[in-house]
Design an enzyme around this catalytic site. Structure first.
Site, PDB file in Angstrom:
ATOM      1  N   THR A 133       8.769  -3.975   8.680  1.00  0.00           N
ATOM      2  CA  THR A 133       8.652  -5.231   7.943  1.00  0.00           C
ATOM      3  C   THR A 133       9.790  -6.189   8.280  1.00  0.00           C
ATOM      4  O   THR A 133      10.880  -5.750   8.684  1.00  0.00           O
ATOM      5  CB  THR A 133       8.681  -4.918   6.421  1.00  0.00           C
ATOM      6  OG1 THR A 133       8.911  -6.113   5.696  1.00  0.00           O
ATOM      7  CG2 THR A 133       9.807  -3.956   6.066  1.00  0.00           C
ATOM      8  N   ASP A 134       9.563  -7.491   8.053  1.00  0.00           N
ATOM      9  CA  ASP A 134      10.650  -8.468   8.229  1.00  0.00           C
ATOM     10  C   ASP A 134      11.662  -8.382   7.085  1.00  0.00           C
ATOM     11  O   ASP A 134      12.736  -8.971   7.160  1.00  0.00           O
ATOM     12  CB  ASP A 134      10.096  -9.898   8.352  1.00  0.00           C
ATOM     13  CG  ASP A 134       9.383 -10.394   7.099  1.00  0.00           C
ATOM     14  OD1 ASP A 134       9.131  -9.582   6.184  1.00  0.00           O
ATOM     15  OD2 ASP A 134       9.070 -11.610   7.032  1.00  0.00           O
ATOM     16  N   GLU A 135      11.327  -7.621   6.022  1.00  0.00           N
ATOM     17  CA  GLU A 135      12.252  -7.544   4.880  1.00  0.00           C
ATOM     18  C   GLU A 135      13.543  -6.808   5.237  1.00  0.00           C
ATOM     19  O   GLU A 135      14.525  -6.893   4.506  1.00  0.00           O
ATOM     20  CB  GLU A 135      11.556  -6.893   3.676  1.00  0.00           C
ATOM     21  CG  GLU A 135      10.344  -7.701   3.242  1.00  0.00           C
ATOM     22  CD  GLU A 135       9.787  -7.309   1.882  1.00  0.00           C
ATOM     23  OE1 GLU A 135      10.552  -6.827   1.032  1.00  0.00           O
ATOM     24  OE2 GLU A 135       8.576  -7.496   1.685  1.00  0.00           O
ATOM     25  N   TYR A 159      12.986  -0.663  -1.177  1.00  0.00           N
ATOM     26  CA  TYR A 159      11.912  -0.616  -0.170  1.00  0.00           C
ATOM     27  C   TYR A 159      12.438  -1.025   1.202  1.00  0.00           C
ATOM     28  O   TYR A 159      12.304  -0.298   2.188  1.00  0.00           O
ATOM     29  CB  TYR A 159      10.752  -1.531  -0.589  1.00  0.00           C
ATOM     30  CG  TYR A 159       9.804  -1.871   0.551  1.00  0.00           C
ATOM     31  CD1 TYR A 159       9.029  -0.886   1.161  1.00  0.00           C
ATOM     32  CD2 TYR A 159       9.690  -3.178   1.038  1.00  0.00           C
ATOM     33  CE1 TYR A 159       8.177  -1.187   2.223  1.00  0.00           C
ATOM     34  CE2 TYR A 159       8.833  -3.488   2.089  1.00  0.00           C
ATOM     35  CZ  TYR A 159       8.080  -2.492   2.684  1.00  0.00           C
ATOM     36  OH  TYR A 159       7.238  -2.791   3.730  1.00  0.00           O
ATOM     37  N   LYS A 163      12.951   1.093   4.749  1.00  0.00           N
ATOM     38  CA  LYS A 163      12.296   0.734   6.019  1.00  0.00           C
ATOM     39  C   LYS A 163      13.359   0.501   7.103  1.00  0.00           C
ATOM     40  O   LYS A 163      13.179   0.889   8.250  1.00  0.00           O
ATOM     41  CB  LYS A 163      11.425  -0.510   5.849  1.00  0.00           C
ATOM     42  CG  LYS A 163      10.181  -0.314   5.006  1.00  0.00           C
ATOM     43  CD  LYS A 163       9.172   0.666   5.585  1.00  0.00           C
ATOM     44  CE  LYS A 163       8.541   0.185   6.861  1.00  0.00           C
ATOM     45  NZ  LYS A 163       7.449   1.118   7.294  1.00  0.00           N
TER      46      LYS A 163
HETATM   47  P1  NAD Z   1      -0.158   0.564   1.815  1.00  0.00           P
HETATM   48  O1  NAD Z   1       0.739   0.923   0.684  1.00  0.00           O
HETATM   49  O2  NAD Z   1      -1.388  -0.231   1.550  1.00  0.00           O
HETATM   50  O3  NAD Z   1      -0.641   1.896   2.570  1.00  0.00           O
HETATM   51  C1  NAD Z   1       0.216   2.972   2.839  1.00  0.00           C
HETATM   52  C2  NAD Z   1      -0.629   4.166   3.234  1.00  0.00           C
HETATM   53  O4  NAD Z   1       0.264   5.258   3.536  1.00  0.00           O
HETATM   54  C3  NAD Z   1      -1.564   4.658   2.124  1.00  0.00           C
HETATM   55  O5  NAD Z   1      -2.843   4.945   2.657  1.00  0.00           O
HETATM   56  C4  NAD Z   1      -0.886   5.938   1.626  1.00  0.00           C
HETATM   57  O6  NAD Z   1      -1.812   6.897   1.121  1.00  0.00           O
HETATM   58  C5  NAD Z   1      -0.193   6.428   2.889  1.00  0.00           C
HETATM   59  N1  NAD Z   1       0.976   7.279   2.594  1.00  0.00           N
HETATM   60  C6  NAD Z   1       1.979   7.014   1.712  1.00  0.00           C
HETATM   61  N2  NAD Z   1       2.850   8.043   1.697  1.00  0.00           N
HETATM   62  C7  NAD Z   1       2.408   8.955   2.603  1.00  0.00           C
HETATM   63  C8  NAD Z   1       2.881  10.208   3.062  1.00  0.00           C
HETATM   64  N3  NAD Z   1       4.006  10.748   2.563  1.00  0.00           N
HETATM   65  N4  NAD Z   1       2.180  10.863   4.016  1.00  0.00           N
HETATM   66  C9  NAD Z   1       1.033  10.333   4.535  1.00  0.00           C
HETATM   67  N5  NAD Z   1       0.521   9.158   4.121  1.00  0.00           N
HETATM   68  C10 NAD Z   1       1.199   8.470   3.180  1.00  0.00           C
HETATM   69  O7  NAD Z   1       0.776  -0.154   2.887  1.00  0.00           O
HETATM   70  P2  NAD Z   1       0.427  -1.343   3.895  1.00  0.00           P
HETATM   71  O8  NAD Z   1       0.588  -2.628   3.188  1.00  0.00           O
HETATM   72  O9  NAD Z   1      -0.837  -1.024   4.575  1.00  0.00           O
HETATM   73  O10 NAD Z   1       1.640  -1.199   4.913  1.00  0.00           O
HETATM   74  C11 NAD Z   1       1.551  -0.339   6.045  1.00  0.00           C
HETATM   75  C12 NAD Z   1       2.859  -0.390   6.815  1.00  0.00           C
HETATM   76  O11 NAD Z   1       3.128  -1.723   7.219  1.00  0.00           O
HETATM   77  C13 NAD Z   1       4.061   0.055   5.979  1.00  0.00           C
HETATM   78  O12 NAD Z   1       4.897   0.830   6.798  1.00  0.00           O
HETATM   79  C14 NAD Z   1       4.742  -1.238   5.575  1.00  0.00           C
HETATM   80  O13 NAD Z   1       6.124  -1.053   5.434  1.00  0.00           O
HETATM   81  C15 NAD Z   1       4.420  -2.125   6.761  1.00  0.00           C
HETATM   82  N6  NAD Z   1       4.333  -3.580   6.459  1.00  0.00           N
HETATM   83  C16 NAD Z   1       3.578  -4.042   5.422  1.00  0.00           C
HETATM   84  C17 NAD Z   1       3.487  -5.417   5.192  1.00  0.00           C
HETATM   85  C18 NAD Z   1       2.627  -5.980   4.089  1.00  0.00           C
HETATM   86  O14 NAD Z   1       2.655  -7.191   3.862  1.00  0.00           O
HETATM   87  N7  NAD Z   1       1.814  -5.186   3.413  1.00  0.00           N
HETATM   88  C19 NAD Z   1       4.182  -6.297   6.015  1.00  0.00           C
HETATM   89  C20 NAD Z   1       4.938  -5.783   7.077  1.00  0.00           C
HETATM   90  C21 NAD Z   1       4.998  -4.427   7.293  1.00  0.00           C
END
Ligand code: NAD
Length: 359
Positions: A133-135, A159, A163
Site C-alpha cells: 500500500t501507499d500508506e 496497519y 505492511k
Molecule cells: P481484503 O481485506 O479485502 O482481503 C484480504 C484477504 O486475505 C481475505 O480474503 C482474507 O480472508 C485473506 N486473509 C487474511 N488473513 C489471512 C491469512 N492469515 N492467511 C490467508 N489468507 C488470509 O483486502 P484487500 O483490500 O483485497 O487488499 C489486498 C492487499 O492489497 C492487502 O495486502 C492490502 O494491504 C493491499 N492494498 C489494499 C488497498 C485497498 O485500498 N484495499 C490498497 C493498496 C494495497
C-alpha cells in the site's frame, strides 16, 4: 502459467482471480484462510473451471504452504493476503502483526524453499510479487508532493506499519537469498465486491438504508482513488512482466477529499436511485446529502496520500482505464444491481459459502 494468489477471496485478490480466469489462459490457485474479509461469493460460478483451485490455508502455516506449493507447482506467487482495515488495526493490532508480518515471513520461507528446488529455467522465470500500500509512506504535507518509489517509509497506523515491515522482509529475502521479488505499492481502491466496512460501500449502503453517513473530522483528508479492476490489471502486468527487484507505485491520479467522495455518492444515488425514499425525487427534504454526519476524527489520521505512477507507465505501459467519475458510476450501479451479494455479507450468510469451500 500457474499463479498462486494469496488472499484471492478478498476485495482486490478476487478481482485479480476473476481477471486471470476471464482474460488470460493462466491457471489460478487461490490460497485464502477466509477471515471475515474473505468471501468465495466474490468469484461467481461462471469463472470456476479446470483452471481454478481453492485452498483454505493460513499464510502463517508453513507446513500447509509447503504442501500446496509442492502439489500445485506454481510458476509465480502473488501475495495479497493481509489484514487490511485501518480502524480494525487501531482497535486490535495483533492480527495485523500476525498475518501481515509473520504470515509474509512464513510465505517467504516456503517460497524460498520451493524456488530453490525448481529447474534452472523455471527458477529464472519465477516471481514473488508482494502487494502493498501507499500508506507505508505516511502522509504528505505539501499539496504538490507525490509518493515516488524513493519516498522514505514513515507509516502512521498499526496497519501501515505492519505492511511496511512486510515490504522490508520481502526486499531482504531478495537481497540476502536472491529470491526474485517484485513489490507494488498502491493507493486506495474502490469498486465492485468491496466489503461494506470500507468508506465507499459503507456510504452507498447506509445512504440506501437512510442511515447516517459518518465522515471523520472535517472530511478534508485527501486520498488518491483507483478503480479495483485497473489495479488488478496493473498487478497482472507486474507479476508477469515486472523487473526482478523493482518496486512499482500504482495510483489513479484521482486525488479527492473524503467529503467530495461522499457528495459524489449522494449525487449518483439521486440520479440512479430516485425511487429510494431518501432521494430528493421521492420528496425527501435534503435528499441523500442530509444524512452526512461529521464524527470524531480517527487517531493518527493521515492528511493526504498521492501517488506518482510514472514508473509503471513508462516501464510497463500501464495506465488506469477509469476516471474517478466513470469508476464511481460503475461502482454505484454495481451495488444497486448486486443487492444479493451485499445483503448476504451484511446478514453474515456469505460465510455459509465456506461449507462448499473445496472447489
Ligand atoms: P481484503 O481485506 O479485502 O482481503 C484480504 C484477504 O486475505 C481475505 O480474503 C482474507 O480472508 C485473506 N486473509 C487474511 N488473513 C489471512 C491469512 N492469515 N492467511 C490467508 N489468507 C488470509 O483486502 P484487500 O483490500 O483485497 O487488499 C489486498 C492487499 O492489497 C492487502 O495486502 C492490502 O494491504 C493491499 N492494498 C489494499 C488497498 C485497498 O485500498 N484495499 C490498497 C493498496 C494495497
Amino acid at each position: 502459467m500457474k499463479l498462486l494468489v494469496t488472499g484471492g477471496a478478498g476485495f482486490i485478490g478476487s478481482a485479480v482471480v476473476r481477471q486471470l480466469l476471464a482474460n488470460t489462459g493462466h491457471s489460478v490457485v487461490n490460497l485464502d484462510s477466509l477471515t471475515y474479509a474473505g468471501n468465495l461469493e466474490s468469484i461467481p460460478e461462471k469463472y470456476i473451471g479446470d483452471r481454478y483451485k481453492f485452498e483454505k490455508v493460513d499464510v502463517c502455516d508453513q507446513s500447509e504452504l509447503d504442501r500446496v506449493l509442492s502439489i500445485c507447482q506454481p510458476d509465480s506467487i502473488m501475495h495479497l493476503a493481509a489484514e487490511s482495515h485501518v480502524d480494525r488495526s487501531i482497535e486490535g493490532p495483533s492480527a495485523f502483526i500476525h498475518t501481515n508480518i509473520v504470515g509474509t515471513y512464513t510465505l517467504l520461507q516456503a517460497a524460498l524453499n520451493y524456488w530453490q528446488g525448481l529447474s534452472a529455467d523455471r527458477k529464472s522465470r519465477f516471481r514473488f510479487h508482494h502487494i502493498s500500500t501507499d500508506e507505508v509512506y505516511g502522509d504528505l504535507e505539501g499539496t504538490d508532493d507525490l509518493f515516488t518509489e524513493e519516498t522514505p517509509y514513515a507509516p502512521s497506523s498499526p496497519y501501515s506499519a505492519s505492511k511496511a515491515s512486510s515490504d522490508h522482509l520481502v526486499r531482504a529475502w531478495h537481497r540476502t537469498y536472491g529470491l526474485p521479488v517484485v513489490v507494488t505499492n498502491c493507493s486506495n481502491n474502490y469498486g465492485p465486491y468491496h466489503f461494506p466496512e470500507k468508506l465507499i460501500p459503507h456510504m452507498i449502503l447506509n445512504a440506501l438504508a437512510g442511515k447516517p453517513l459518518p465522515v471523520y473530522g472535517d472530511g478534508k483528508q485527501i486520498r488518491d482513488w483507483l478503480y479495483v479492476e485497473d489495479h488488478a490489471r496493473a498487478l497482472i502486468k507486474v507479476a508477469t512482466e515486472g523487473e526482478v527487484g523493482e518496486t512499482y507505485n500504482i495510483g489513479g491520479h484521482n486525488e479527492k477529499q473524503n467529503i467530495d467522495v461522499v457528495n459524489t455518492i449522494c449525487e449518483l444515488l439521486e440520479e440512479l436511485a430516485p425511487e429510494n425514499p431518501n432521494s430528493l425525487a421521492s420528496g425527501c427534504e435534503g435528499g441523500f446529502k442530509r444524512l452526512i454526519t461529521y464524527v470524531k476524527d480517527r487517531p493518527g489520521h493521515d492528511a493526504r496520500y498521492a501517488i506518482d505512477a510514472g514508473k509503471i507507465q513508462r516501464d510497463l505501459g500501464w495506465v488506469p482505464e477509469e476516471t474517478f467519475e466513470s469508476g464511481m458510476r460503475k461502482t454505484v450501479v454495481w451495488y444497486l444491481e448486486n443487492r444479493e451479494w451485499w445483503e448476504r455479507v451484511l446478514s453474515g450468510d456469505y460465510q455459509l459459502a465456506r461449507i462448499g469451500e473445496s472447489v
